[in-house]
Design a protein around this motif. Structure first.
Motif, PDB file in Angstrom:
ATOM      1  N   ALA A 101       0.832  -1.207   0.000  1.00 33.29           N
ATOM      2  CA  ALA A 101       0.000   0.000   0.000  1.00 33.29           C
ATOM      3  C   ALA A 101       0.865   1.255   0.000  1.00 33.29           C
ATOM      4  CB  ALA A 101      -0.921  -0.003   1.213  1.00 33.29           C
ATOM      5  N   ALA A 102       1.930   1.240   0.796  1.00 34.54           N
ATOM      6  CA  ALA A 102       2.853   2.379   0.793  1.00 34.54           C
ATOM      7  C   ALA A 102       3.510   2.545  -0.565  1.00 34.54           C
ATOM      8  CB  ALA A 102       3.916   2.189   1.877  1.00 34.54           C
ATOM      9  N   MET A 103       3.869   1.421  -1.199  1.00 37.30           N
ATOM     10  CA  MET A 103       4.495   1.477  -2.516  1.00 37.30           C
ATOM     11  C   MET A 103       3.533   2.041  -3.560  1.00 37.30           C
ATOM     12  SD  MET A 103       7.251   0.876  -4.217  1.00 37.30           S
ATOM     13  CE  MET A 103       8.187  -0.260  -3.192  1.00 37.30           C
ATOM     14  N   ALA A 104       2.250   1.658  -3.470  1.00 35.20           N
ATOM     15  CA  ALA A 104       1.263   2.149  -4.432  1.00 35.20           C
ATOM     16  C   ALA A 104       1.147   3.669  -4.367  1.00 35.20           C
ATOM     17  CB  ALA A 104      -0.087   1.491  -4.164  1.00 35.20           C
ATOM     18  N   SER A 105       1.201   4.209  -3.166  1.00 32.79           N
ATOM     19  CA  SER A 105       1.116   5.663  -3.026  1.00 32.79           C
ATOM     20  C   SER A 105       2.365   6.340  -3.564  1.00 32.79           C
ATOM     21  CB  SER A 105       0.922   6.026  -1.549  1.00 32.79           C
ATOM     22  OG  SER A 105      -0.229   5.408  -1.017  1.00 32.79           O
ATOM     23  N   LEU A 106       3.521   5.755  -3.282  1.00 28.56           N
ATOM     24  CA  LEU A 106       4.778   6.378  -3.691  1.00 28.56           C
ATOM     25  C   LEU A 106       4.982   6.322  -5.202  1.00 28.56           C
ATOM     26  CD1 LEU A 106       7.170   5.087  -0.890  1.00 28.56           C
ATOM     27  CD2 LEU A 106       6.319   7.411  -1.195  1.00 28.56           C
ATOM     28  N   PHE A 107       4.572   5.209  -5.837  1.00 25.50           N
ATOM     29  CA  PHE A 107       4.866   5.109  -7.264  1.00 25.50           C
ATOM     30  C   PHE A 107       4.036   6.099  -8.079  1.00 25.50           C
ATOM     31  CE2 PHE A 107       1.153   2.468  -8.444  1.00 25.50           C
ATOM     32  CZ  PHE A 107       0.979   2.828  -9.779  1.00 25.50           C
ATOM     33  N   LEU A 108       2.834   6.438  -7.609  1.00 24.89           N
ATOM     34  CA  LEU A 108       2.037   7.440  -8.323  1.00 24.89           C
ATOM     35  C   LEU A 108       2.726   8.803  -8.293  1.00 24.89           C
ATOM     36  CD1 LEU A 108      -1.498   6.416  -7.023  1.00 24.89           C
ATOM     37  CD2 LEU A 108      -0.606   6.117  -9.335  1.00 24.89           C
ATOM     38  N   VAL A 109       3.238   9.162  -7.118  1.00 25.39           N
ATOM     39  CA  VAL A 109       3.972  10.423  -6.998  1.00 25.39           C
ATOM     40  C   VAL A 109       5.238  10.384  -7.847  1.00 25.39           C
ATOM     41  CG1 VAL A 109       5.146  11.961  -5.398  1.00 25.39           C
ATOM     42  CG2 VAL A 109       3.032  10.816  -4.696  1.00 25.39           C
ATOM     43  N   ALA A 110       5.950   9.241  -7.801  1.00 23.86           N
ATOM     44  CA  ALA A 110       7.196   9.120  -8.549  1.00 23.86           C
ATOM     45  C   ALA A 110       6.961   9.202 -10.055  1.00 23.86           C
ATOM     46  CB  ALA A 110       7.885   7.801  -8.199  1.00 23.86           C
ATOM     47  N   MET A 111       5.912   8.554 -10.526  1.00 24.30           N
ATOM     48  CA  MET A 111       5.634   8.577 -11.961  1.00 24.30           C
ATOM     49  C   MET A 111       5.264   9.979 -12.425  1.00 24.30           C
ATOM     50  SD  MET A 111       3.053   6.180 -14.145  1.00 24.30           S
ATOM     51  CE  MET A 111       3.001   6.325 -15.935  1.00 24.30           C
ATOM     52  N   ALA A 112       4.442  10.672 -11.637  1.00 23.66           N
ATOM     53  CA  ALA A 112       4.075  12.044 -11.997  1.00 23.66           C
ATOM     54  C   ALA A 112       5.303  12.946 -12.027  1.00 23.66           C
ATOM     55  CB  ALA A 112       3.037  12.577 -11.015  1.00 23.66           C
ATOM     56  N   ALA A 113       6.196  12.780 -11.038  1.00 23.70           N
ATOM     57  CA  ALA A 113       7.414  13.584 -11.005  1.00 23.70           C
ATOM     58  C   ALA A 113       8.305  13.272 -12.200  1.00 23.70           C
ATOM     59  CB  ALA A 113       8.165  13.328  -9.696  1.00 23.70           C
ATOM     60  N   GLY A 114       8.400  11.998 -12.577  1.00 19.72           N
ATOM     61  CA  GLY A 114       9.223  11.625 -13.715  1.00 19.72           C
ATOM     62  C   GLY A 114       8.715  12.198 -15.019  1.00 19.72           C
ATOM     63  N   VAL A 115       7.410  12.124 -15.234  1.00 18.72           N
ATOM     64  CA  VAL A 115       6.831  12.692 -16.456  1.00 18.72           C
ATOM     65  C   VAL A 115       7.025  14.201 -16.488  1.00 18.72           C
ATOM     66  CG1 VAL A 115       4.674  13.063 -17.714  1.00 18.72           C
ATOM     67  CG2 VAL A 115       5.164  10.826 -16.718  1.00 18.72           C
ATOM     68  N   MET A 116       6.898  14.856 -15.334  1.00 15.79           N
ATOM     69  CA  MET A 116       7.096  16.298 -15.273  1.00 15.79           C
ATOM     70  C   MET A 116       8.537  16.668 -15.627  1.00 15.79           C
ATOM     71  SD  MET A 116       5.583  19.171 -14.707  1.00 15.79           S
ATOM     72  CE  MET A 116       4.098  18.684 -13.804  1.00 15.79           C
ATOM     73  N   VAL A 117       9.505  15.912 -15.095  1.00 14.74           N
ATOM     74  CA  VAL A 117      10.908  16.197 -15.400  1.00 14.74           C
ATOM     75  C   VAL A 117      11.197  15.956 -16.874  1.00 14.74           C
ATOM     76  CG1 VAL A 117      13.291  15.477 -14.955  1.00 14.74           C
ATOM     77  CG2 VAL A 117      11.690  15.738 -13.050  1.00 14.74           C
ATOM     78  N   MET A 118      10.670  14.852 -17.437  1.00 14.33           N
ATOM     79  CA  MET A 118      10.907  14.564 -18.850  1.00 14.33           C
ATOM     80  C   MET A 118      10.304  15.622 -19.747  1.00 14.33           C
ATOM     81  SD  MET A 118      12.817  11.948 -19.311  1.00 14.33           S
ATOM     82  CE  MET A 118      12.521  11.805 -21.074  1.00 14.33           C
ATOM     83  N   SER A 119       9.177  16.209 -19.330  1.00  8.46           N
ATOM     84  CA  SER A 119       8.551  17.247 -20.155  1.00  8.46           C
ATOM     85  C   SER A 119       9.412  18.501 -20.235  1.00  8.46           C
ATOM     86  CB  SER A 119       7.173  17.594 -19.589  1.00  8.46           C
ATOM     87  OG  SER A 119       7.287  18.223 -18.321  1.00  8.46           O
ATOM     88  N   LEU A 120      10.314  18.677 -19.271  1.00  7.29           N
ATOM     89  CA  LEU A 120      11.203  19.835 -19.307  1.00  7.29           C
ATOM     90  C   LEU A 120      12.217  19.755 -20.437  1.00  7.29           C
ATOM     91  CD1 LEU A 120      11.908  20.284 -15.485  1.00  7.29           C
ATOM     92  CD2 LEU A 120      10.276  21.523 -16.911  1.00  7.29           C
ATOM     93  N   SER A 121      12.444  18.530 -20.972  1.00  7.15           N
ATOM     94  CA  SER A 121      13.376  18.399 -22.089  1.00  7.15           C
ATOM     95  C   SER A 121      12.786  18.950 -23.373  1.00  7.15           C
ATOM     96  CB  SER A 121      13.747  16.930 -22.289  1.00  7.15           C
ATOM     97  OG  SER A 121      12.628  16.183 -22.738  1.00  7.15           O
ATOM     98  N   GLY A 122      11.463  19.094 -23.412  1.00  9.03           N
ATOM     99  CA  GLY A 122      10.822  19.697 -24.574  1.00  9.03           C
ATOM    100  C   GLY A 122      10.653  18.772 -25.745  1.00  9.03           C
ATOM    101  N   SER A 123      10.885  17.449 -25.588  1.00 12.54           N
ATOM    102  CA  SER A 123      10.791  16.518 -26.704  1.00 12.54           C
ATOM    103  C   SER A 123       9.865  15.365 -26.348  1.00 12.54           C
ATOM    104  CB  SER A 123      12.177  15.976 -27.070  1.00 12.54           C
ATOM    105  OG  SER A 123      12.062  14.973 -28.067  1.00 12.54           O
ATOM    106  N   PRO A 124       8.677  15.304 -26.957  1.00 12.41           N
ATOM    107  CA  PRO A 124       7.782  14.172 -26.704  1.00 12.41           C
ATOM    108  C   PRO A 124       8.407  12.843 -27.120  1.00 12.41           C
ATOM    109  CG  PRO A 124       6.623  15.958 -27.819  1.00 12.41           C
ATOM    110  CD  PRO A 124       8.081  16.307 -27.848  1.00 12.41           C
TER     111      PRO A 124
END
Length: 301
Positions: A101-124
């Protein structure tokens, strides 16, 4: 007919990128299902899926800082995955919340943070490559890195296999033998993260767990012995990888989804026809035996 089949099987191997992709598929198919079988025995299948997303922030930060450097991206993903495992374990110990359950909560935050960081590169395109992988883009240094990392995971599993299995089934017994079960649990979770990091280059972070979990769950419908499950899971993974890679070449389809879809077909076939709990083995349901009615006693006055 035979010539056509032989051409279908061998013609893609005329190209170097297909040979490298095939070698990478074999390396992953020999590693990921073994970890997957141990993961399913622990009842932690969804933990593998969550960890495959949890490595995304580390991969994204490494890409943003150093560009497309696979060794650094793998190192970043490994660090992110291990940090997520440590945080989930700490939350579970402190609060009493289940680790999954703790992992399920953390991975959602981690995935959102990862997508946000990747979007900073400006290349889909870069984001798509990280999320979905590109096994046909595996070059010689990448293949060497994947092969060496897969070999290291397999060697570690072989050395600690007995302790990992005992810790999975009876941690208390392992502690009585003078070994700390918590250390082997941490080692196993590290192996899960390492296996997922190895697979992200070829299958992406979204599907890296597919080759780990689908063959492992398929194997449980064919064998109840651990060695049998491992052998069947590896066989399913190899068949899915090779057939999916060839189908993607001839049909012009993306290779990663082809491999995972074929692994899914193997799972559905096992669910339907597997001799160890498959649906056909349960149908029709066995009739409940009824005891014959006893004659009623007629008492006299």
């Amino acid at each position: 007919m035979l010539d056509s089949l032989l051409w279908w099987l061998t013609s893609p191997l005329d190209y170097g990128f297909m040979r490298r992709a095939l070698a990478a598929c074999i390396a992953l198919s020999l590693t990921a299902p073994v970890i997957g079988v141990l993961l399913t025995l622990r009842g932690m299948s969804l933990m593998g899926e969550a960890l495959s997303h949890a490595i995304l922030p580390g991969v994204a930060v490494s890409f943003l800082l150093a560009g497309f450097s696979l060794p650094l991206m793998m190192l970043g993903g490994l660090i992110a995955g291990l940090v997520t495992v440590a945080m989930a374990g700490s939350i579970s110990t402190i609060s009493g919340l289940r680790e999954d359950a703790a992992m399920a909560s953390l991975f959602l935050v981690a995935m959102a943070a990862g997508v946000m960081v990747m979007s900073l590169s400006g290349s889909p395109l870069d984001l798509g490559h990280v999320l979905f992988g590109s096994i046909l883009a595996v070059d010689t240094p990448t293949l060497l890195l994947v092969t060496l990392a897969s070999s290291a995971v397999l060697i570690t599993v072989a050395i600690a296999f007995r302790a990992l299995v005992v810790e999975c089934l009876d941690p208390g017994f392992l502690t009585l033998q003078g070994r700390h079960a918590g250390w082997f649990h941490a080692l196993f979770m590290g192996l899960v993260v390492a296996s997922l990091v190895i697979g992200f280059q070829t299958l992406g972070t979204l599907m890296a767990a597919g080759l780990m979990l689908l063959p492992a769950t398929s194997a449980r419908y064919w064998s109840r012995r651990l060695e049998g499950m491992i052998a069947i899971a590896v066989g399913v993974a190899l068949a899915s990888s090779v057939t999916g890679l060839l189908a993607s070449y001839h049909l012009g389809l993306p290779s990663g989804p082809c491999i995972i879809l074929l692994a899914g077909v193997g799972y559905l076939a096992s669910l339907l026809a597997g001799p160890r709990g498959g649906l056909l083995q349960r149908w029709p349901p066995p009739r409940r035996r009824q005891c014959p009615a006893l004659p009623r006693h007629r008492g006299g006055s």
